[in-house]
Design a protein around this motif. Structure first.
Motif, short mmCIF file in Angstrom:
data_model
loop_
_atom_site.label_atom_id
_atom_site.label_comp_id
_atom_site.label_asym_id
_atom_site.label_seq_id
_atom_site.Cartn_x
_atom_site.Cartn_y
_atom_site.Cartn_z
N ALA A 1 7.94 2.25 12.40
CA ALA A 1 8.87 2.76 13.41
C ALA A 1 8.20 3.81 14.28
O ALA A 1 8.41 3.85 15.51
N ILE A 2 7.37 4.66 13.69
CA ILE A 2 6.65 5.67 14.47
C ILE A 2 5.64 4.99 15.40
O ILE A 2 5.49 5.37 16.56
N ALA A 3 4.96 3.94 14.90
CA ALA A 3 4.00 3.22 15.73
C ALA A 3 4.66 2.57 16.93
O ALA A 3 4.11 2.53 18.03
N GLU A 4 5.87 2.05 16.72
CA GLU A 4 6.57 1.36 17.81
C GLU A 4 7.21 2.33 18.80
O GLU A 4 7.49 1.96 19.94
N HIS A 5 7.47 3.56 18.36
CA HIS A 5 8.19 4.54 19.20
C HIS A 5 7.48 5.88 19.09
O HIS A 5 8.03 6.84 18.54
N LEU B 1 0.81 -1.21 0.00
CA LEU B 1 0.00 0.00 0.00
C LEU B 1 0.85 1.27 0.00
O LEU B 1 0.58 2.21 -0.75
N LEU B 2 1.89 1.28 0.82
CA LEU B 2 2.67 2.50 1.04
C LEU B 2 4.04 2.49 0.38
O LEU B 2 4.66 3.54 0.22
N GLY B 3 4.51 1.32 0.02
CA GLY B 3 5.91 1.17 -0.37
C GLY B 3 6.70 0.69 0.82
O GLY B 3 6.40 1.04 1.97
N ARG B 4 7.72 -0.13 0.57
CA ARG B 4 8.42 -0.79 1.67
C ARG B 4 9.07 0.21 2.64
O ARG B 4 8.95 0.08 3.86
N THR B 5 9.73 1.23 2.11
CA THR B 5 10.43 2.17 2.99
C THR B 5 9.46 2.99 3.81
O THR B 5 9.63 3.17 5.02
N ARG B 6 8.40 3.48 3.15
CA ARG B 6 7.44 4.31 3.88
C ARG B 6 6.68 3.47 4.92
O ARG B 6 6.35 3.96 6.01
N ALA B 7 6.42 2.20 4.60
CA ALA B 7 5.78 1.32 5.58
C ALA B 7 6.69 1.12 6.78
O ALA B 7 6.23 1.07 7.93
N ALA B 8 8.00 1.01 6.54
CA ALA B 8 8.95 0.85 7.64
C ALA B 8 8.98 2.10 8.52
O ALA B 8 9.07 2.01 9.75
N ALA C 1 17.61 13.15 6.33
CA ALA C 1 16.85 13.87 5.31
C ALA C 1 15.78 12.98 4.68
O ALA C 1 14.65 13.42 4.42
N SER C 2 16.13 11.71 4.46
CA SER C 2 15.17 10.77 3.88
C SER C 2 14.05 10.47 4.86
O SER C 2 12.87 10.41 4.48
N ALA C 3 14.38 10.28 6.14
CA ALA C 3 13.36 10.03 7.16
C ALA C 3 12.40 11.20 7.26
O ALA C 3 11.18 11.03 7.38
N SER C 4 12.94 12.42 7.19
CA SER C 4 12.11 13.61 7.25
C SER C 4 11.17 13.69 6.05
O SER C 4 9.98 14.03 6.19
N GLU C 5 11.67 13.33 4.87
CA GLU C 5 10.84 13.35 3.66
C GLU C 5 9.68 12.36 3.76
O GLU C 5 8.53 12.70 3.46
N LYS D 1 15.49 12.41 14.17
CA LYS D 1 16.79 11.75 14.28
C LYS D 1 16.62 10.32 14.77
O LYS D 1 17.24 9.38 14.24
N GLU D 2 15.78 10.13 15.79
CA GLU D 2 15.53 8.78 16.30
C GLU D 2 14.84 7.92 15.25
O GLU D 2 15.14 6.73 15.09
N LEU D 3 13.91 8.53 14.52
CA LEU D 3 13.19 7.81 13.47
C LEU D 3 14.16 7.33 12.39
O LEU D 3 14.07 6.19 11.91
N ALA D 4 15.08 8.20 11.99
CA ALA D 4 16.06 7.84 10.97
C ALA D 4 16.89 6.65 11.43
O ALA D 4 17.15 5.71 10.66
N ALA D 5 17.31 6.66 12.69
CA ALA D 5 18.14 5.57 13.20
C ALA D 5 17.36 4.26 13.24
O ALA D 5 17.88 3.20 12.86
N ARG D 6 16.10 4.32 13.67
CA ARG D 6 15.31 3.08 13.79
C ARG D 6 14.89 2.54 12.42
O ARG D 6 14.75 1.33 12.26
N ALA D 7 14.68 3.43 11.46
CA ALA D 7 14.30 2.98 10.13
C ALA D 7 15.51 2.75 9.23
O ALA D 7 15.36 2.37 8.06
N ARG D 8 16.70 3.05 9.77
CA ARG D 8 17.96 2.88 9.03
C ARG D 8 17.96 3.71 7.76
O ARG D 8 18.25 3.23 6.66
N LEU D 9 17.66 4.99 7.93
CA LEU D 9 17.64 5.94 6.82
C LEU D 9 18.47 7.15 7.18
O LEU D 9 18.76 7.42 8.35
#
Length: 333
Positions: A270-274, A259-266, A291-295, A280-288
């Motif tokens: 990550a937001i649901a779990e944390h 539905l969302l694409g693999r990266t966006r689903a991840a 700038a990509s996590a923010s996008e 910054k924390e989101l980027a680390a947990r999603a391994r992005l």
């Protein structure tokens, strides 16, 4: 009864919202809710399910935490932390504090069980009560603790927004208007029963504690004093709790990824779990990259699946009900 909480300038400056869940404090609120008959639409199914599972030891703990009335403070400290550590603190309660707490509630609890008279002096009896406290947690809260964290994060986001736009006055006025009324410099708490009581904070401030199982406003004396309130929930809606609380947080759902694409689903997972995580924390947990996590977070927010609030130099992300429904719906909950 009206509880009148008196604020000074120092108290207003030190008033805050709890920054994490408090397992034993929430357990007391759940224990009160399971024995009450209020809000049957919201709590009815949960009550029926949990009452049938209570052990004899759990019922011992329940006897000290009535639907309405005082309970001994040593059983439910308003503290964050791991359950095991908090239970260890309860087990190490000095005998004199047990006696003192029981003396304090005795005038308000004429029907205390007879065994409470031996509680401070009988180590094996007290150990059995502490075991019952753990059993009670396992039955009433443990299966739903992850969901409680989600509700708490969403409520904190709401309170932060109120604080940023209206200050402490808006926070106190809007946290629980059905049961709390801000009449400067006094916060009036509507209680069950008659009479009026006064509480002077004496510069310690007030701790606001959002709760999943609280159905009104509950005052806990201490330093600082605390007021628990329902965590931004519609009291008319059934409490939808499942022991598969962690299931929606799996990033491997092919349906969500499709539905969302693999990266966006991840990122959404990550937001649901944390809940409340920074970019910054989101980027680390999603391994992005940040700038990509923010996008991706911006795209999810634009779609109404998440919400983001800026606090100082950080942006905090949390799930919206729509985002939760997307994850839940694709996990068969």
């Amino acid at each position: 009864m009206v509880y009148r909480i008196h604020f000074t300038v120092q108290d207003l400056a030190r008033t805050r919202v709890a920054d994490g869940p408090m397992p034993l404090h929430e357990l007391e609120l759940a224990a009160r809710a399971v024995q009450s008959s209020g809000q049957p639409a919201r709590f009815g199914a949960w009550r029926d399910r949990t009452r049938a599972q209570l052990s004899a030891q759990a019922r011992m703990a329940l006897a000290l935490m009535p639907a309405v009335g005082a309970s001994p403070g040593f059983l439910s400290p308003a503290k964050a932390g791991a359950l095991e550590d908090l239970l260890a603190q309860v087990r190490s309660t000095p005998a004199e504090r047990i006696r003192q707490n029981l003396r304090e509630i005795a005038p308000h609890r004429p029907s205390l069980p007879d065994w409470t008279r031996r509680l401070a002096d009988d180590a094996s009896l007290f150990a059995e009560l502490c075991t019952g406290l753990g059993h009670l947690y396992a039955c009433l809260l443990a299966p739903y603790w992850a969901q409680f964290g989600e509700h708490l994060a969403i409520d904190r986001t709401l309170r932060l927004q109120q604080l940023l736009t209206g200050g402490v006055e808006a926070l106190l006025a809007q946290a629980n208007p059905q049961w709390m009324r801000w009449d400067p410099p006094v916060l009036e708490i509507r209680m069950v029963g008659g009479g009026t009581r006064d509480l002077y904070l004496e510069g310690q401030g007030l701790l606001l504690v959002p709760s999943l199982f609280c159905d009104r406003a509950v005052v806990t004396r201490g330093r600082p004093a605390a007021v628990s309130y329902p965590a931004g929930q519609d009291p008319q809606r059934p409490l939808r709790l499942t022991d598969r609380a962690a299931a929606p947080c799996r990033a491997s759902s092919p349906a969500v990824a499709a539905l969302l694409g693999r990266t966006r689903a991840a990122v959404l997972t990550a937001i649901a779990e944390h809940q409340g995580c920074t970019t910054k924390e989101l980027a680390a947990r999603a391994r992005l990259a940040p700038a990509s996590a923010s996008e991706h977070a911006t795209a999810l927010r634009a779609a109404g699946l998440t919400r983001s609030l800026r606090h100082r130099n950080s942006v905090h992300h949390s799930l919206t009900p729509l985002g939760s429904a997307i994850l839940n719906g694709h996990h068969g909950v």
